[in-house]
Design a protein around this motif. Structure first.
Motif: not given
Length: 180
Positions: A2, A127, A130-131, A133-136
């Motif tokens: 990632r 965290h 993830d942020e 990845e989810q919201f660019n």
């Protein structure tokens, strides 16, 4: 693997903001050699496995729970063990007051550390990943806050690697003091 590379948002003058962040879990090869370093601060956390970093003409063996920090433009050479590939988290970040903040907290040169509570820095990295990845990069203030979370977990729980390795000796000496 990632990894995320974000645009330069330095005009927003965040305290800290990542240029790139990632997690490589037991990659086939991971060998970085940048003699000119990079323009940002760089922090790496080893969650599993082992590897090496070369700083100030010295080679350090790294294992689970170890962290290394590179200051801007410092030579950068690190690589995983062939026998025990690592799970490594990394972040390259910049900010308008980072140099002074890190200096105030004793981080004035590239260095190697261990974490007294490694799960906290790993959670902070997760965290942040993830942020993004989810919201660019649509929520830059949230990304900056999560970058700060990684940084403050590192600073709050960092023990110099040499001090950590000598902790047993320190405890033995301390136990002898009352007798002396």
């Amino acid at each position: 693997m990632r990894s995320f590379y974000l645009p330069d948002l330095s005009e927003f003058t965040f305290f800290c903001f990542p240029h790139s962040v990632g997690n490589y879990t037991k990659p086939d090869q991971h060998h970085i050699n940048r003699m000119e370093g990079v323009q940002d601060f760089s922090l790496h956390y080893i969650a599993e496995g082992s590897g090496y970093v070369e700083l100030h003409h010295k080679k350090y063996e790294l294992n689970k729970g170890n962290v290394f920090l590179h200051i801007p433009n410092d030579p950068m050479r690190y690589y995983q063990s062939d026998d025990d590939p690592w799970n490594i988290y990394w972040i390259q970040f910049y900010g308008n007051a980072l140099s002074a903040f890190l200096l105030e907290n004793g981080h004035y040169q590239s260095s190697v550390w261990t974490q007294s509570h490694a799960s906290l820095i790993e959670s902070s990295f997760e965290h942040l990943l993830d942020e993004i990845e989810q919201f660019n990069f649509l929520r830059p203030s949230r990304i900056s806050a999560l970058n700060y979370s990684v940084l403050i977990e590192f600073i709050s729980h960092a023990i110099p690697l040499s001090a950590y390795r000598n902790l047993n000796n320190f405890e033995k000496i301390t136990a002898l003091l009352p007798e002396m």
